[in-house]
Enzyme design. Structure first.
Site, PDB file in Angstrom:
ATOM      1  N   GLU A 189       0.841  -1.208   0.000  1.00 53.61           N
ATOM      2  CA  GLU A 189       0.000   0.000   0.000  1.00 53.61           C
ATOM      3  C   GLU A 189       0.870   1.250   0.000  1.00 53.61           C
ATOM      4  OE1 GLU A 189      -3.780  -0.186   1.705  1.00 53.61           O
ATOM      5  OE2 GLU A 189      -3.423   1.545   2.984  1.00 53.61           O
ATOM      6  N   THR A 230      -4.019   4.860  -1.436  1.00 58.07           N
ATOM      7  CA  THR A 230      -5.081   5.350  -0.551  1.00 58.07           C
ATOM      8  C   THR A 230      -5.666   6.676  -1.058  1.00 58.07           C
ATOM      9  OG1 THR A 230      -3.605   6.566   0.903  1.00 58.07           O
ATOM     10  CG2 THR A 230      -3.999   4.260   1.466  1.00 58.07           C
ATOM     11  N   GLY A 286     -14.844   6.140   4.638  1.00 59.95           N
ATOM     12  CA  GLY A 286     -14.015   7.249   5.142  1.00 59.95           C
ATOM     13  C   GLY A 286     -14.347   7.489   6.606  1.00 59.95           C
ATOM     14  N   ALA A 319     -20.280   2.544   3.520  1.00 62.37           N
ATOM     15  CA  ALA A 319     -19.595   2.111   2.296  1.00 62.37           C
ATOM     16  C   ALA A 319     -20.501   1.272   1.398  1.00 62.37           C
ATOM     17  CB  ALA A 319     -18.340   1.333   2.673  1.00 62.37           C
TER      18      ALA A 319
HETATM   19  P1  FAD Z   1     -18.467   0.987   6.580  1.00 63.91           P
HETATM   20  O1  FAD Z   1     -18.426  -0.310   5.860  1.00 63.91           O
HETATM   21  O2  FAD Z   1     -19.564   1.918   6.256  1.00 63.91           O
HETATM   22  O3  FAD Z   1     -18.476   0.647   8.144  1.00 63.91           O
HETATM   23  C1  FAD Z   1     -18.324   1.662   9.127  1.00 63.91           C
HETATM   24  C2  FAD Z   1     -19.150   1.314  10.354  1.00 63.91           C
HETATM   25  O4  FAD Z   1     -20.546   1.380  10.027  1.00 63.91           O
HETATM   26  C3  FAD Z   1     -18.943  -0.103  10.893  1.00 63.91           C
HETATM   27  O5  FAD Z   1     -19.083  -0.083  12.283  1.00 63.91           O
HETATM   28  C4  FAD Z   1     -20.069  -0.908  10.265  1.00 63.91           C
HETATM   29  O6  FAD Z   1     -20.410  -2.064  11.008  1.00 63.91           O
HETATM   30  C5  FAD Z   1     -21.185   0.133  10.284  1.00 63.91           C
HETATM   31  N1  FAD Z   1     -22.185  -0.068   9.217  1.00 63.91           N
HETATM   32  C6  FAD Z   1     -21.949  -0.452   7.947  1.00 63.91           C
HETATM   33  N2  FAD Z   1     -23.109  -0.498   7.255  1.00 63.91           N
HETATM   34  C7  FAD Z   1     -24.091  -0.115   8.114  1.00 63.91           C
HETATM   35  C8  FAD Z   1     -25.493   0.058   8.000  1.00 63.91           C
HETATM   36  N3  FAD Z   1     -26.132  -0.198   6.848  1.00 63.91           N
HETATM   37  N4  FAD Z   1     -26.196   0.480   9.103  1.00 63.91           N
HETATM   38  C9  FAD Z   1     -25.582   0.743  10.276  1.00 63.91           C
HETATM   39  N5  FAD Z   1     -24.222   0.577  10.441  1.00 63.91           N
HETATM   40  C10 FAD Z   1     -23.505   0.165   9.376  1.00 63.91           C
HETATM   41  N6  FAD Z   1      -9.789   5.860   4.956  1.00 63.91           N
HETATM   42  C11 FAD Z   1      -9.526   6.851   4.076  1.00 63.91           C
HETATM   43  O7  FAD Z   1      -9.916   8.021   4.301  1.00 63.91           O
HETATM   44  N7  FAD Z   1      -8.836   6.619   2.907  1.00 63.91           N
HETATM   45  C12 FAD Z   1      -8.385   5.360   2.590  1.00 63.91           C
HETATM   46  O8  FAD Z   1      -7.770   5.172   1.545  1.00 63.91           O
HETATM   47  C13 FAD Z   1      -8.646   4.289   3.512  1.00 63.91           C
HETATM   48  N8  FAD Z   1      -8.251   3.022   3.228  1.00 63.91           N
HETATM   49  C14 FAD Z   1      -8.569   1.999   4.105  1.00 63.91           C
HETATM   50  C15 FAD Z   1      -8.201   0.677   3.777  1.00 63.91           C
HETATM   51  C16 FAD Z   1      -8.487  -0.376   4.650  1.00 63.91           C
HETATM   52  C17 FAD Z   1      -8.106  -1.787   4.287  1.00 63.91           C
HETATM   53  C18 FAD Z   1      -9.152  -0.108   5.886  1.00 63.91           C
HETATM   54  C19 FAD Z   1      -9.438  -1.236   6.852  1.00 63.91           C
HETATM   55  C20 FAD Z   1      -9.538   1.188   6.209  1.00 63.91           C
HETATM   56  C21 FAD Z   1      -9.259   2.252   5.319  1.00 63.91           C
HETATM   57  N9  FAD Z   1      -9.650   3.585   5.597  1.00 63.91           N
HETATM   58  C22 FAD Z   1      -9.368   4.586   4.702  1.00 63.91           C
HETATM   59  C23 FAD Z   1     -10.344   3.893   6.852  1.00 63.91           C
HETATM   60  C24 FAD Z   1     -11.885   3.791   6.713  1.00 63.91           C
HETATM   61  O9  FAD Z   1     -12.356   4.844   5.891  1.00 63.91           O
HETATM   62  C25 FAD Z   1     -12.484   3.901   8.117  1.00 63.91           C
HETATM   63  O10 FAD Z   1     -12.137   2.763   8.879  1.00 63.91           O
HETATM   64  C26 FAD Z   1     -13.975   4.203   8.194  1.00 63.91           C
HETATM   65  O11 FAD Z   1     -14.267   4.564   9.553  1.00 63.91           O
HETATM   66  C27 FAD Z   1     -14.888   3.028   7.850  1.00 63.91           C
HETATM   67  O12 FAD Z   1     -14.855   2.757   6.523  1.00 63.91           O
HETATM   68  P2  FAD Z   1     -15.626   1.454   5.946  1.00 63.91           P
HETATM   69  O13 FAD Z   1     -15.519   1.528   4.499  1.00 63.91           O
HETATM   70  O14 FAD Z   1     -15.175   0.232   6.641  1.00 63.91           O
HETATM   71  O15 FAD Z   1     -17.124   1.813   6.429  1.00 63.91           O
END
Ligand code: FAD
Length: 291
Positions: free
Chosen positions: A17, A48, A108, A127
């Site tokens: 990464e 990222t 994010g 997401a």
């Molecule tokens: P989600 O999948 O939306 O999950 C976030 C939270 O919401 C979780 O607790 C989940 O259980 C909950 N949730 C999901 N769907 C629902 C729903 N329908 N109803 C209620 N709750 C729900 N950040 C950056 O800014 N840039 C990057 O490039 C970046 N790369 C990353 C790469 C990896 C491998 C990882 C693990 C994280 C990365 N992050 C990055 C950080 C990430 O943006 C954060 O961890 C963010 O807080 C959650 O993103 P997510 O896509 O997992 O969110």
């Protein structure tokens, strides 16, 4: 090349990464570091996306450059929570037009500024909405999603987190990458639980080599990861000697990777953090295993 196809291969591989610069002044040095990482020949390189989209153009530039110059597939990260629907649609088009076939679809982090605004006005809350949008507008794109062996900090329970993860996978994630972890048992337990919950896409364990003592607090703050005593002792003992700390941190990450390979995992994602020397050393440590 689609990452989902790469992950079907049964030989051991590492992906790395990198992150784009925040400003144009840092562009040349960061580009050089990311090129040095790509030149090592990883299975793919992920780039990222800055929180709030600050480095969005650079993410695409770097991913395109690596792919064209080194023929290494790239994974462009994309976050949605602080963006408008139009911006996200445009980013998806840009990634597609740049010939990049893989998007890491992320929500994010919620910044204090964003949290202070009215949630009902947000364009995206999770997401899963971005995954659905990519699937609808660019169905040929391979989609990755994030997952959390130690539970996302916003989830009250692991069960709830895994239920949402399942929803995200069913919306169209082709593979998942984990948050960093420092105890492989946490990863294996998580894998067992998600398989039991009916999530069967490939899961890439994310390994962060900690090479400086001051990275520890930051990594814990960012990820909430559990630090085993074995790791803390290493930082206590070598933290003040930068060369020794680097060597010990690389050895620890190498050891985690070997344990993952020895227990059925073929592909590991390394949070190489624009440090080609660290990525190269890990590859050297695994030279016979990766042959
Ligand atoms: P989600 O999948 O939306 O999950 C976030 C939270 O919401 C979780 O607790 C989940 O259980 C909950 N949730 C999901 N769907 C629902 C729903 N329908 N109803 C209620 N709750 C729900 N950040 C950056 O800014 N840039 C990057 O490039 C970046 N790369 C990353 C790469 C990896 C491998 C990882 C693990 C994280 C990365 N992050 C990055 C950080 C990430 O943006 C954060 O961890 C963010 O807080 C959650 O993103 P997510 O896509 O997992 O969110």
């Amino acid at each position: 090349m689609k990452i989902s196809d790469l992950l079907k291969e049964e030989k051991f591989s590492l992906s790395f990464e990198v992150f784009p610069p925040k400003t144009s002044t840092a562009f040349a040095s960061i580009q050089a570091a990311t090129e040095a990482i790509a030149a090592l020949g990883p299975s793919f390189v992920s780039v990222t996306y800055g929180a709030g989209g600050g480095t969005s153009a650079y993410t695409l530039d770097m991913a395109k450059n690596i792919q064209e110059k080194f023929q290494v597939p790239t994974l462009a990260h994309l976050t949605c929570v602080s963006s408008s629907r139009e911006t996200v649609a445009q980013r998806i088009r840009d990634i597609r037009n740049a010939g990049i076939g893989n998007i890491m679809a992320l929500r994010g982090d919620l910044t204090p500024e964003l949290e202070a605004t009215d949630r009902s006005q947000w364009n995206y809350r999770h997401a899963v909405e971005l995954v659905r949008e990519i699937k609808a507008s660019a169905p040929e794109i391979c989609i990755g999603g994030a997952c959390y062996p130690e539970v996302h900090p916003e989830s009250a329970t692991q069960k709830e987190d895994i239920l949402h993860l399942k929803e995200k996978v069913e919306a169209g994630c082709d593979f998942l990458t984990t948050q960093m972890f420092f105890d492989n048992n946490l990863f294996f337990n998580f894998l067992y639980k998600i398989r039991e919950a009916g999530i069967f896409v490939p899961v890439l364990p994310g390994i962060m080599p900690i090479t400086k003592a001051n990275q520890v607090a930051r990594a814990i703050k960012l990820s909430g990861s559990f630090m085993p005593q074995r790791f803390k002792s290493l930082v206590d003992r070598f933290g003040e000697n930068s060369a020794a700390m680097q060597q010990a941190g690389i050895a620890y990450a190498t050891d985690q990777i070997i344990d993952l390979f020895a227990n059925g995992i073929h592909h590991v994602h390394v949070y190489s953090m624009n440090k080609p020397e660290v990525a190269a050393k890990i590859l050297e440590n695994l030279s016979e295993i990766l042959k």
